[in-house]
Design a protein around this motif. Structure first.
Motif, PDB file in Angstrom:
ATOM      1  N   THR A 129       0.822  -1.221   0.000  1.00  0.00           N
ATOM      2  CA  THR A 129       0.000   0.000   0.000  1.00  0.00           C
ATOM      3  C   THR A 129       0.851   1.263   0.000  1.00  0.00           C
ATOM      4  O   THR A 129       0.384   2.319  -0.417  1.00  0.00           O
ATOM      5  N   LEU A 130       2.098   1.150   0.468  1.00  0.00           N
ATOM      6  CA  LEU A 130       2.974   2.319   0.563  1.00  0.00           C
ATOM      7  C   LEU A 130       4.266   2.047  -0.195  1.00  0.00           C
ATOM      8  O   LEU A 130       4.702   0.904  -0.314  1.00  0.00           O
ATOM      9  N   VAL A 131       4.876   3.119  -0.698  1.00  0.00           N
ATOM     10  CA  VAL A 131       6.191   3.009  -1.317  1.00  0.00           C
ATOM     11  C   VAL A 131       7.087   4.088  -0.726  1.00  0.00           C
ATOM     12  O   VAL A 131       6.663   5.233  -0.555  1.00  0.00           O
ATOM     13  N   ALA A 132       8.307   3.704  -0.355  1.00  0.00           N
ATOM     14  CA  ALA A 132       9.254   4.655   0.238  1.00  0.00           C
ATOM     15  C   ALA A 132      10.424   4.870  -0.711  1.00  0.00           C
ATOM     16  O   ALA A 132      10.867   3.940  -1.395  1.00  0.00           O
ATOM     17  N   THR A 133      10.918   6.111  -0.734  1.00  0.00           N
ATOM     18  CA  THR A 133      12.103   6.437  -1.515  1.00  0.00           C
ATOM     19  C   THR A 133      13.058   7.214  -0.623  1.00  0.00           C
ATOM     20  O   THR A 133      12.628   7.999   0.224  1.00  0.00           O
ATOM     21  N   GLY A 134      14.354   6.984  -0.798  1.00  0.00           N
ATOM     22  CA  GLY A 134      15.344   7.679   0.009  1.00  0.00           C
ATOM     23  C   GLY A 134      16.501   8.133  -0.850  1.00  0.00           C
ATOM     24  O   GLY A 134      16.951   7.393  -1.726  1.00  0.00           O
ATOM     25  N   ASP A 135      16.985   9.352  -0.616  1.00  0.00           N
ATOM     26  CA  ASP A 135      18.123   9.832  -1.407  1.00  0.00           C
ATOM     27  C   ASP A 135      19.377   9.935  -0.543  1.00  0.00           C
ATOM     28  O   ASP A 135      19.335   9.794   0.682  1.00  0.00           O
ATOM     29  N   MET A 136      20.501  10.173  -1.200  1.00  0.00           N
ATOM     30  CA  MET A 136      21.794  10.139  -0.524  1.00  0.00           C
ATOM     31  C   MET A 136      21.903  11.165   0.597  1.00  0.00           C
ATOM     32  O   MET A 136      22.597  10.956   1.584  1.00  0.00           O
ATOM     33  N   SER A 137      21.189  12.289   0.451  1.00  0.00           N
ATOM     34  CA  SER A 137      21.263  13.339   1.471  1.00  0.00           C
ATOM     35  C   SER A 137      20.512  12.959   2.736  1.00  0.00           C
ATOM     36  O   SER A 137      20.650  13.609   3.768  1.00  0.00           O
ATOM     37  N   GLY A 138      19.682  11.901   2.653  1.00  0.00           N
ATOM     38  CA  GLY A 138      18.940  11.452   3.828  1.00  0.00           C
ATOM     39  C   GLY A 138      17.484  11.863   3.834  1.00  0.00           C
ATOM     40  O   GLY A 138      16.792  11.681   4.836  1.00  0.00           O
ATOM     41  N   LEU A 139      16.998  12.403   2.720  1.00  0.00           N
ATOM     42  CA  LEU A 139      15.573  12.732   2.627  1.00  0.00           C
ATOM     43  C   LEU A 139      14.801  11.465   2.263  1.00  0.00           C
ATOM     44  O   LEU A 139      15.056  10.844   1.225  1.00  0.00           O
ATOM     45  N   LEU A 140      13.890  11.068   3.165  1.00  0.00           N
ATOM     46  CA  LEU A 140      13.038   9.905   2.924  1.00  0.00           C
ATOM     47  C   LEU A 140      11.617  10.374   2.687  1.00  0.00           C
ATOM     48  O   LEU A 140      11.143  11.292   3.375  1.00  0.00           O
ATOM     49  N   LYS A 141      10.943   9.750   1.729  1.00  0.00           N
ATOM     50  CA  LYS A 141       9.553  10.098   1.442  1.00  0.00           C
ATOM     51  C   LYS A 141       8.738   8.819   1.301  1.00  0.00           C
ATOM     52  O   LYS A 141       9.259   7.807   0.819  1.00  0.00           O
ATOM     53  N   VAL A 142       7.486   8.879   1.741  1.00  0.00           N
ATOM     54  CA  VAL A 142       6.585   7.729   1.589  1.00  0.00           C
ATOM     55  C   VAL A 142       5.328   8.198   0.874  1.00  0.00           C
ATOM     56  O   VAL A 142       4.777   9.262   1.170  1.00  0.00           O
ATOM     57  N   TRP A 143       4.879   7.364  -0.051  1.00  0.00           N
ATOM     58  CA  TRP A 143       3.723   7.668  -0.898  1.00  0.00           C
ATOM     59  C   TRP A 143       2.692   6.567  -0.724  1.00  0.00           C
ATOM     60  O   TRP A 143       3.049   5.393  -0.578  1.00  0.00           O
ATOM     61  N   GLN A 144       1.419   6.967  -0.768  1.00  0.00           N
ATOM     62  CA  GLN A 144       0.364   5.961  -0.793  1.00  0.00           C
ATOM     63  C   GLN A 144       0.152   5.562  -2.245  1.00  0.00           C
ATOM     64  O   GLN A 144      -0.089   6.412  -3.102  1.00  0.00           O
ATOM     65  N   VAL A 145       0.260   4.267  -2.525  1.00  0.00           N
ATOM     66  CA  VAL A 145       0.290   3.819  -3.912  1.00  0.00           C
ATOM     67  C   VAL A 145      -1.032   4.096  -4.626  1.00  0.00           C
ATOM     68  O   VAL A 145      -1.044   4.592  -5.755  1.00  0.00           O
ATOM     69  N   ASP A 146      -2.174   3.813  -3.958  1.00  0.00           N
ATOM     70  CA  ASP A 146      -3.444   3.957  -4.686  1.00  0.00           C
ATOM     71  C   ASP A 146      -3.818   5.416  -4.962  1.00  0.00           C
ATOM     72  O   ASP A 146      -4.366   5.734  -6.017  1.00  0.00           O
ATOM     73  N   THR A 147      -3.482   6.324  -4.038  1.00  0.00           N
ATOM     74  CA  THR A 147      -3.823   7.739  -4.271  1.00  0.00           C
ATOM     75  C   THR A 147      -2.683   8.513  -4.927  1.00  0.00           C
ATOM     76  O   THR A 147      -2.871   9.649  -5.349  1.00  0.00           O
TER      77      THR A 147
END
Length: 416
Positions: A129-147
């Motif tokens: 249901t969720l997808v997370a992405t992280g970049d080298m600087s340490g910013l993490l983001k999570v997205w709700q897949v269906d919306t």
């Protein structure tokens, strides 16, 4: 006659339901996602596939892939498949972008926008249901897949690794300041696990969901109690490694841990006692190229490792191109499979003794670990493969490469 491509069948596979959640998962699971009615950022339609300029094909040749995803404009560093249906992929790259797209036809679902550094980590939660992405600087983001909406973000230190909890909407990560982090998503409850004053270079949640093993740049290994926030075992000195850890894996029931390091050793550790129960070192290979001037023979390193789920075997992949298959019961080298160039990652196929490797020569190879024989290989990338993922039924391999592409290969094996 060639077997039909499983891509059509992969659109709606059915898998066994997830095991019941443990205490920690239940504690973490009472999260209800409030659907935020924000306008969706970005435009999911109308992506134009422009020709890739400046990508010189040093490995031009046949392309065995079924689908190519070409929206990245630089090296693609990471890929993960959604665990529930295995129909979606998320990829992240040097272009500071991450995309969620469909495996069957490469169609973009949405872009995970807002990163300002290379996206090196990406993955779906246990229930997809969720997808997370992280970049080298340490910013993490999570997205709700269906919306397709961003539901959480956090700025940690420079990111080393990121992993979802196996049974709860809980995200773990390791950073260059030595911390390991754990967040409930999306409410953001946070716990930190303070390691030594050096990067937490790799980590893995144990199958019980209650512990995690984290490896550090100083060669130490810690097994953490996720609920208490304290280390259960610390391996250092001769018990630990003599160089930074590069990778860690656990067997299916979580009783054994395998750690790899730039010191070229793989250590087998009991998760219960925290004791090293075996050490695997590479054996010199007669066919190995001689070390040229200016090169150091010590430049070899363990890059990836893993346990077979049906036999007491472990695979270790080295930077010098050696794939070593070890027998865990006798702790002896069973087979040595040579690649022309360094191994980037290896994965065992579930329920079989087949191990997949991807390497710097841009080729995916399938090996029979019982015999050490090469079963087949898949080509199509014009640069090194940087990451790959395998569908649960082992019908698809998804790769990412320095050629700015992600590719989907249908695995067709006459021995199945």
């Amino acid at each position: 006659t060639p077997l039909p491509c499983p891509l059509t069948a992969c659109r709606a596979p059915s898998f066994n339901p997830l095991p019941e959640a443990d205490d920690l998962a239940q504690e973490m699971e009472d999260v209800d996602f409030e659907e935020e009615e924000e306008e969706e950022e970005g435009n999911e339609e109308g992506w134009v596939l422009e020709p890739q300029e400046g990508v010189v094909g040093s490995m031009e040749g046949p392309d065995d892939s079924e689908v190519t995803f070409a929206l990245h404009s630089a090296s693609v560093f990471c890929v993960s498949l959604d665990p529930k249906t295995n129909t979606l992929a998320v990829t992240g790259g040097e272009d500071d972008k991450a995309f969620v797209w469909r495996l069957s036809d490469g169609e973009l679902l949405f872009e995970c926008a807002g990163h300002k550094d290379s996206v090196t980590c990406a993955g779906f939660s246990h229930d997809s249901t969720l997808v997370a992405t992280g970049d080298m600087s340490g910013l993490l983001k999570v997205w709700q897949v269906d919306t397709k909406e961003e539901v959480w973000s956090f700025e940690a230190g420079d990111l080393e690794w990121m992993e979802w909890h196996p049974r709860a909407p809980v995200l773990l990560a390791g950073t260059a300041d030595g911390n390991a982090w754990m967040w409930k998503v999306p409410n953001g409850d946070c716990k930190t696990f303070q390691g030594p004053n050096c990067p937490a270079t790799c980590g893995r949640v144990l199958p019980d969901g209650k512990r995690a093993v984290v490896g550090y740049e100083d060669g130490t290994i810690r097994i953490w109690d996720l609920k208490q926030g304290s280390p259960i075992h610390v391996l250092k000195g001769t018990e630990g490694h003599q160089g930074p850890l590069t990778c860690v894996a656990t067997n299916q029931d979580g009783s054994l841990i395998l750690t790899g390091s730039v010191d070229c050793q793989a250590k087998l550790v009991s998760a219960t006692t925290g004791k090293v129960v075996g050490v695997f070192r590479p054996e010199t290979v007669a066919s190995q190229p001689s070390v040229g001037e200016g090169e150091e023979s010590e430049s070899n390193s363990v890059e990836s490792l893993g346990f077979c789920s049906v036999m007491p075997l472990a695979a270790v992949g080295y930077l010098d191109g050696t794939l070593a298959i070890y027998d865990l019961s006798t702790q002896t080298l069973r087979h040595q499979c040579q690649h022309q160039s360094g191994i980037v990652q290896l994965l065992w196929e579930a329920g079989t003794a087949v191990v997949y490797t991807c390497s710097l020569d841009g080729i995916v190879r399938l090996w029979d670990a019982r015999t050490g024989r090469l079963l087949t290989d898949y080509r199509g990338h014009t640069a090194e493969i940087l990451d790959f993922a395998l569908s649960k039924d082992a019908s698809l391999v998804v790769t990412t490469s320095g050629d700015h592409k992600a590719k989907v290969f249908c695995v067709q094996r006459p021995d199945r």
